[in-house]
Design a protein around this motif. Sequence first.
Motif, PDB file in Angstrom:
ATOM      1  N   ASP A   1      20.525  20.236  10.773  1.00  0.00           N
ATOM      2  CA  ASP A   1      19.269  20.142  11.507  1.00  0.00           C
ATOM      3  C   ASP A   1      18.920  18.682  11.841  1.00  0.00           C
ATOM      4  O   ASP A   1      17.784  18.367  12.141  1.00  0.00           O
ATOM      5  CB  ASP A   1      18.130  20.806  10.727  1.00  0.00           C
ATOM      6  N   ASN A   2      19.938  17.786  11.779  1.00  0.00           N
ATOM      7  CA  ASN A   2      19.829  16.378  12.136  1.00  0.00           C
ATOM      8  C   ASN A   2      18.935  15.563  11.210  1.00  0.00           C
ATOM      9  O   ASN A   2      18.529  14.472  11.562  1.00  0.00           O
ATOM     10  CB  ASN A   2      19.369  16.202  13.597  1.00  0.00           C
ATOM     11  N   ARG A   3      18.638  16.103  10.022  1.00  0.00           N
ATOM     12  CA  ARG A   3      17.914  15.301   9.033  1.00  0.00           C
ATOM     13  C   ARG A   3      18.936  14.592   8.168  1.00  0.00           C
ATOM     14  O   ARG A   3      19.899  15.194   7.717  1.00  0.00           O
ATOM     15  CB  ARG A   3      17.017  16.176   8.163  1.00  0.00           C
ATOM     16  N   ALA A   4      18.704  13.326   7.937  1.00  0.00           N
ATOM     17  CA  ALA A   4      19.629  12.563   7.099  1.00  0.00           C
ATOM     18  C   ALA A   4      19.397  12.909   5.636  1.00  0.00           C
ATOM     19  O   ALA A   4      18.284  13.199   5.217  1.00  0.00           O
ATOM     20  CB  ALA A   4      19.418  11.073   7.316  1.00  0.00           C
ATOM     21  N   MET A   5      20.475  12.905   4.866  1.00  0.00           N
ATOM     22  CA  MET A   5      20.335  13.072   3.426  1.00  0.00           C
ATOM     23  C   MET A   5      21.155  11.994   2.734  1.00  0.00           C
ATOM     24  O   MET A   5      22.252  11.660   3.165  1.00  0.00           O
ATOM     25  CB  MET A   5      20.724  14.465   2.965  1.00  0.00           C
ATOM     26  N   ASN A   6      20.564  11.427   1.714  1.00  0.00           N
ATOM     27  CA  ASN A   6      21.216  10.375   0.958  1.00  0.00           C
ATOM     28  C   ASN A   6      22.050  11.010  -0.142  1.00  0.00           C
ATOM     29  O   ASN A   6      21.555  11.830  -0.910  1.00  0.00           O
ATOM     30  CB  ASN A   6      20.172   9.446   0.331  1.00  0.00           C
TER      31      ASN A   6
ATOM     32  N   ILE B   1      24.786   8.016   3.539  1.00  0.00           N
ATOM     33  CA  ILE B   1      23.900   8.917   4.271  1.00  0.00           C
ATOM     34  C   ILE B   1      24.745   9.783   5.191  1.00  0.00           C
ATOM     35  O   ILE B   1      25.594   9.280   5.911  1.00  0.00           O
ATOM     36  CB  ILE B   1      22.871   8.134   5.110  1.00  0.00           C
ATOM     37  N   ILE B   2      24.517  11.091   5.137  1.00  0.00           N
ATOM     38  CA  ILE B   2      25.142  11.990   6.106  1.00  0.00           C
ATOM     39  C   ILE B   2      24.030  12.789   6.759  1.00  0.00           C
ATOM     40  O   ILE B   2      22.898  12.815   6.291  1.00  0.00           O
ATOM     41  CB  ILE B   2      26.195  12.920   5.469  1.00  0.00           C
ATOM     42  N   THR B   3      24.348  13.436   7.838  1.00  0.00           N
ATOM     43  CA  THR B   3      23.347  14.185   8.591  1.00  0.00           C
ATOM     44  C   THR B   3      23.561  15.672   8.394  1.00  0.00           C
ATOM     45  O   THR B   3      24.684  16.167   8.478  1.00  0.00           O
ATOM     46  CB  THR B   3      23.441  13.841  10.087  1.00  0.00           C
ATOM     47  N   ARG B   4      22.465  16.376   8.143  1.00  0.00           N
ATOM     48  CA  ARG B   4      22.520  17.830   8.007  1.00  0.00           C
ATOM     49  C   ARG B   4      22.650  18.471   9.370  1.00  0.00           C
ATOM     50  O   ARG B   4      22.533  17.811  10.399  1.00  0.00           O
ATOM     51  CB  ARG B   4      21.237  18.351   7.356  1.00  0.00           C
TER      52      ARG B   4
ATOM     53  N   ARG C   1      36.102  14.033  -4.940  1.00  0.00           N
ATOM     54  CA  ARG C   1      34.848  13.340  -5.218  1.00  0.00           C
ATOM     55  C   ARG C   1      33.663  14.270  -5.038  1.00  0.00           C
ATOM     56  O   ARG C   1      33.567  14.990  -4.055  1.00  0.00           O
ATOM     57  CB  ARG C   1      34.686  12.152  -4.295  1.00  0.00           C
ATOM     58  N   SER C   2      32.764  14.202  -6.008  1.00  0.00           N
ATOM     59  CA  SER C   2      31.552  15.014  -5.966  1.00  0.00           C
ATOM     60  C   SER C   2      30.341  14.118  -5.741  1.00  0.00           C
ATOM     61  O   SER C   2      30.295  12.983  -6.227  1.00  0.00           O
ATOM     62  CB  SER C   2      31.366  15.766  -7.282  1.00  0.00           C
ATOM     63  N   TYR C   3      29.388  14.639  -5.031  1.00  0.00           N
ATOM     64  CA  TYR C   3      28.160  13.921  -4.737  1.00  0.00           C
ATOM     65  C   TYR C   3      26.971  14.832  -5.011  1.00  0.00           C
ATOM     66  O   TYR C   3      27.096  16.053  -5.033  1.00  0.00           O
ATOM     67  CB  TYR C   3      28.111  13.500  -3.261  1.00  0.00           C
ATOM     68  N   PHE C   4      25.821  14.203  -5.180  1.00  0.00           N
ATOM     69  CA  PHE C   4      24.562  14.915  -5.291  1.00  0.00           C
ATOM     70  C   PHE C   4      23.654  14.400  -4.188  1.00  0.00           C
ATOM     71  O   PHE C   4      23.804  13.271  -3.721  1.00  0.00           O
ATOM     72  CB  PHE C   4      23.895  14.644  -6.654  1.00  0.00           C
ATOM     73  N   ILE C   5      22.701  15.226  -3.790  1.00  0.00           N
ATOM     74  CA  ILE C   5      21.700  14.768  -2.837  1.00  0.00           C
ATOM     75  C   ILE C   5      20.637  14.028  -3.638  1.00  0.00           C
ATOM     76  O   ILE C   5      20.039  14.578  -4.569  1.00  0.00           O
ATOM     77  CB  ILE C   5      21.107  15.949  -2.057  1.00  0.00           C
ATOM     78  N   LEU C   6      20.431  12.766  -3.304  1.00  0.00           N
ATOM     79  CA  LEU C   6      19.555  11.894  -4.069  1.00  0.00           C
ATOM     80  C   LEU C   6      18.152  12.470  -4.220  1.00  0.00           C
ATOM     81  O   LEU C   6      17.565  12.433  -5.303  1.00  0.00           O
ATOM     82  CB  LEU C   6      19.500  10.509  -3.424  1.00  0.00           C
ATOM     83  N   GLU C   7      17.628  13.024  -3.157  1.00  0.00           N
ATOM     84  CA  GLU C   7      16.269  13.578  -3.197  1.00  0.00           C
ATOM     85  C   GLU C   7      16.161  14.730  -4.187  1.00  0.00           C
ATOM     86  O   GLU C   7      15.155  14.891  -4.862  1.00  0.00           O
ATOM     87  CB  GLU C   7      15.824  14.027  -1.800  1.00  0.00           C
ATOM     88  N   GLU C   8      17.228  15.555  -4.294  1.00  0.00           N
ATOM     89  CA  GLU C   8      17.226  16.667  -5.241  1.00  0.00           C
ATOM     90  C   GLU C   8      17.269  16.158  -6.681  1.00  0.00           C
ATOM     91  O   GLU C   8      16.596  16.710  -7.557  1.00  0.00           O
ATOM     92  CB  GLU C   8      18.417  17.594  -4.982  1.00  0.00           C
ATOM     93  N   VAL C   9      18.045  15.109  -6.917  1.00  0.00           N
ATOM     94  CA  VAL C   9      18.110  14.523  -8.262  1.00  0.00           C
ATOM     95  C   VAL C   9      16.752  13.927  -8.629  1.00  0.00           C
ATOM     96  O   VAL C   9      16.250  14.150  -9.732  1.00  0.00           O
ATOM     97  CB  VAL C   9      19.230  13.463  -8.349  1.00  0.00           C
ATOM     98  N   ASP C  10      16.151  13.187  -7.700  1.00  0.00           N
ATOM     99  CA  ASP C  10      14.830  12.605  -7.957  1.00  0.00           C
ATOM    100  C   ASP C  10      13.794  13.691  -8.244  1.00  0.00           C
ATOM    101  O   ASP C  10      12.970  13.541  -9.149  1.00  0.00           O
ATOM    102  CB  ASP C  10      14.366  11.758  -6.771  1.00  0.00           C
ATOM    103  N   GLN C  11      13.843  14.774  -7.491  1.00  0.00           N
ATOM    104  CA  GLN C  11      12.905  15.879  -7.707  1.00  0.00           C
ATOM    105  C   GLN C  11      13.123  16.505  -9.077  1.00  0.00           C
ATOM    106  O   GLN C  11      12.173  16.817  -9.791  1.00  0.00           O
ATOM    107  CB  GLN C  11      13.061  16.935  -6.610  1.00  0.00           C
ATOM    108  N   TRP C  12      14.379  16.687  -9.478  1.00  0.00           N
ATOM    109  CA  TRP C  12      14.682  17.264 -10.784  1.00  0.00           C
ATOM    110  C   TRP C  12      14.149  16.362 -11.899  1.00  0.00           C
ATOM    111  O   TRP C  12      13.567  16.846 -12.870  1.00  0.00           O
ATOM    112  CB  TRP C  12      16.192  17.466 -10.940  1.00  0.00           C
ATOM    113  N   ILE C  13      14.326  15.046 -11.740  1.00  0.00           N
ATOM    114  CA  ILE C  13      13.809  14.100 -12.735  1.00  0.00           C
ATOM    115  C   ILE C  13      12.296  14.205 -12.828  1.00  0.00           C
ATOM    116  O   ILE C  13      11.727  14.269 -13.926  1.00  0.00           O
ATOM    117  CB  ILE C  13      14.230  12.653 -12.391  1.00  0.00           C
ATOM    118  N   ASP C  14      11.615  14.248 -11.677  1.00  0.00           N
ATOM    119  CA  ASP C  14      10.153  14.358 -11.662  1.00  0.00           C
ATOM    120  C   ASP C  14       9.695  15.627 -12.369  1.00  0.00           C
ATOM    121  O   ASP C  14       8.742  15.600 -13.156  1.00  0.00           O
ATOM    122  CB  ASP C  14       9.615  14.344 -10.231  1.00  0.00           C
ATOM    123  N   GLU C  15      10.363  16.737 -12.089  1.00  0.00           N
ATOM    124  CA  GLU C  15       9.991  18.015 -12.718  1.00  0.00           C
ATOM    125  C   GLU C  15      10.271  18.000 -14.216  1.00  0.00           C
ATOM    126  O   GLU C  15       9.471  18.491 -14.999  1.00  0.00           O
ATOM    127  CB  GLU C  15      10.730  19.171 -12.040  1.00  0.00           C
TER     128      GLU C  15
END
Length: 71
Positions: A7-12, A2-5, A51-65
Motif C-alpha cells: 500500500d506504498n507505506r514504508a516500514m522500517n 526501509i522497504i515499501t509495503r 536473514r530474518s528481520y522484524f518490523i521496527l514499529e511492531e517491536v516498539d509496540q510490543w515493548i510498550d505493551e
Amino acid sequence: MIITREDNRAMNLINFTDTAKKLGVHRATLYRLIKREPTFPQKRNPFGGQRSYFILEEVDQWIDEAMSEKA
C-alpha cells in the motif's frame, strides 16, 4: 532498512541481532522469546535467504505493551 509495503507505506526493518540489542537480551533469549511469547512480532524474510528481520514499529509496540502490563 526501509522497504515499501504493497500500500506504498514504508516500514522500517530491524535485523535479528539489532532486535536482541534493542531488547537488551542475548540472541538465544530472543529465540526463546519468539517461541514462547505468542504476542511477540513475527520475524520476516522479505528478501529470501536466511536473514530474518522484524518490523521496527511492531517491536516498539510490543515493548510498550509489555511495559504497560508490568506497571
